[in-house]
Write a protein that holds these residues in place. Structure first.
Motif, PDB file in Angstrom:
ATOM      1  N   GLU A  34       0.792  -1.167  -0.097  1.00  0.00           N
ATOM      2  CA  GLU A  34       0.030  -0.100  -0.042  1.00  0.00           C
ATOM      3  C   GLU A  34       0.784   1.357   0.102  1.00  0.00           C
ATOM      4  N   ILE A  35       1.806   1.430   0.864  1.00  0.00           N
ATOM      5  CA  ILE A  35       2.519   2.565   0.797  1.00  0.00           C
ATOM      6  C   ILE A  35       3.893   2.138   0.132  1.00  0.00           C
ATOM      7  N   ASP A  36       4.181   2.471  -0.967  1.00  0.00           N
ATOM      8  CA  ASP A  36       5.351   2.142  -1.627  1.00  0.00           C
ATOM      9  C   ASP A  36       6.384   2.884  -2.193  1.00  0.00           C
ATOM     10  N   GLU A  37       7.282   2.740  -2.764  1.00  0.00           N
ATOM     11  CA  GLU A  37       8.631   3.289  -3.226  1.00  0.00           C
ATOM     12  C   GLU A  37       8.113   4.508  -4.171  1.00  0.00           C
ATOM     13  N   LEU A  38       6.759   4.716  -4.683  1.00  0.00           N
ATOM     14  CA  LEU A  38       6.413   5.553  -5.538  1.00  0.00           C
ATOM     15  C   LEU A  38       5.629   6.914  -4.900  1.00  0.00           C
ATOM     16  N   GLU A  39       5.558   6.907  -3.722  1.00  0.00           N
ATOM     17  CA  GLU A  39       5.324   8.107  -2.997  1.00  0.00           C
ATOM     18  C   GLU A  39       5.729   9.218  -2.896  1.00  0.00           C
ATOM     19  N   ASN A  40       6.944   9.278  -3.241  1.00  0.00           N
ATOM     20  CA  ASN A  40       7.609  10.476  -3.178  1.00  0.00           C
ATOM     21  C   ASN A  40       7.778  10.877  -4.846  1.00  0.00           C
ATOM     22  N   ASP A  41       7.236  10.367  -5.689  1.00  0.00           N
ATOM     23  CA  ASP A  41       6.864  10.691  -7.248  1.00  0.00           C
ATOM     24  C   ASP A  41       5.514  10.967  -7.453  1.00  0.00           C
ATOM     25  N   ALA A  56      -8.941   9.974   0.208  1.00  0.00           N
ATOM     26  CA  ALA A  56      -7.428  10.110  -0.217  1.00  0.00           C
ATOM     27  C   ALA A  56      -7.100   9.433  -1.658  1.00  0.00           C
ATOM     28  N   ALA A  57      -6.199   9.918  -2.205  1.00  0.00           N
ATOM     29  CA  ALA A  57      -5.720   9.289  -3.614  1.00  0.00           C
ATOM     30  C   ALA A  57      -4.404   9.876  -3.901  1.00  0.00           C
ATOM     31  N   ARG A  58      -3.774   9.460  -4.814  1.00  0.00           N
ATOM     32  CA  ARG A  58      -2.522   9.909  -5.355  1.00  0.00           C
ATOM     33  C   ARG A  58      -2.611   9.818  -6.623  1.00  0.00           C
ATOM     34  N   MET A  59      -1.658  10.764  -7.465  1.00  0.00           N
ATOM     35  CA  MET A  59      -1.586  10.868  -8.849  1.00  0.00           C
ATOM     36  C   MET A  59      -0.180  11.015  -9.204  1.00  0.00           C
ATOM     37  N   ARG A  60       0.059  10.202 -10.286  1.00  0.00           N
ATOM     38  CA  ARG A  60       1.271  10.207 -11.164  1.00  0.00           C
ATOM     39  C   ARG A  60       1.331  10.351 -12.473  1.00  0.00           C
ATOM     40  N   PHE A  61       2.365  10.747 -13.136  1.00  0.00           N
ATOM     41  CA  PHE A  61       2.212  11.431 -14.580  1.00  0.00           C
ATOM     42  C   PHE A  61       3.243   9.841 -15.454  1.00  0.00           C
ATOM     43  N   VAL A  62       2.328   9.072 -15.941  1.00  0.00           N
ATOM     44  CA  VAL A  62       3.015   7.751 -16.540  1.00  0.00           C
ATOM     45  C   VAL A  62       2.364   7.852 -17.965  1.00  0.00           C
ATOM     46  N   ASP A  63       3.470   7.716 -18.972  1.00  0.00           N
ATOM     47  CA  ASP A  63       3.209   7.364 -20.371  1.00  0.00           C
ATOM     48  C   ASP A  63       2.181   8.357 -20.807  1.00  0.00           C
ATOM     49  N   GLY A  64       2.052   9.554 -20.664  1.00  0.00           N
ATOM     50  CA  GLY A  64       1.214  10.704 -21.176  1.00  0.00           C
ATOM     51  C   GLY A  64      -0.016  10.629 -20.463  1.00  0.00           C
ATOM     52  N   TYR A  65      -0.354   9.901 -19.398  1.00  0.00           N
ATOM     53  CA  TYR A  65      -1.344   9.921 -18.657  1.00  0.00           C
ATOM     54  C   TYR A  65      -1.155  10.603 -17.361  1.00  0.00           C
ATOM     55  N   ALA A  66      -2.475  11.090 -16.697  1.00  0.00           N
ATOM     56  CA  ALA A  66      -2.405  11.484 -15.157  1.00  0.00           C
ATOM     57  C   ALA A  66      -2.868  10.154 -14.743  1.00  0.00           C
ATOM     58  N   LYS A  67      -1.942   9.407 -13.974  1.00  0.00           N
ATOM     59  CA  LYS A  67      -2.556   8.101 -13.354  1.00  0.00           C
ATOM     60  C   LYS A  67      -3.162   8.218 -12.087  1.00  0.00           C
ATOM     61  N   PHE A  68      -4.292   7.859 -11.865  1.00  0.00           N
ATOM     62  CA  PHE A  68      -5.085   8.132 -10.392  1.00  0.00           C
ATOM     63  C   PHE A  68      -4.962   6.782  -9.689  1.00  0.00           C
TER      64      PHE A  68
END
Length: 140
Positions: A34-41, A56-68
């Motif tokens: 659940e809490i992983d190495e991608l939190e800081n990104d 709560a949620a998080r968002m990252r940017f992956v391959d041209g997408y906003a990844k929810f």
């Protein structure tokens, strides 16, 4: 509910607390998944009702997408359309950052919720943390 981008360590901890209660305690996802190495990104979101964190949620940017990712609402806060508010806030933040499309991995039982928000299934079913999911996308 007031949805905000977590800009302080306290807000981020509130988001982690909500995620832990929903995914680890309620859905039995292993804590290390659940809490992983991608939190800081990631950009973290937290929703408050009268100063109590409930979404709560998080968002990252992956391959041209906003990844929810990690979209969740505490049990006591469900049924009040806070999930809609959370996703809309994420979409608005993604658009502010120049993103034109969003992607998420929906638990299969949540697919109707995301379809009502305009998301479309684009993958076969797959397992993530022992829970069946499908990938969904939406043009922002």
């Amino acid at each position: 509910m007031k949805i905000t981008v977590a800009e302080t360590s306290l807000q981020q901890q509130d988001a982690f607390q909500v995620r832990t209660l929903v995914f680890v305690e309620e859905q039995r996802v292993p804590a290390d998944l659940e809490i992983d190495e991608l939190e800081n990104d990631s950009i973290h979101f937290v929703g408050y009702e009268e100063n109590t964190p409930g979404a709560a949620a998080r968002m990252r940017f992956v391959d041209g997408y906003a990844k929810f990712e990690r979209i969740c609402i505490l049990k006591d806060f469900r049924g009040k359309h806070y999930g809609n508010e959370l996703v809309w806030a994420m979409e608005e933040e993604a658009k502010k950052r120049g993103m034109k499309k969003a992607k998420l991995h929906a638990q299969t039982r949540a697919i109707p919720f995301y379809e009502r928000l305009g998301y479309t299934v684009v993958s076969d079913e797959f397992m993530d943390a022992g829970i069946p999911h499908k990938t969904m996308t939406k043009q922002l």
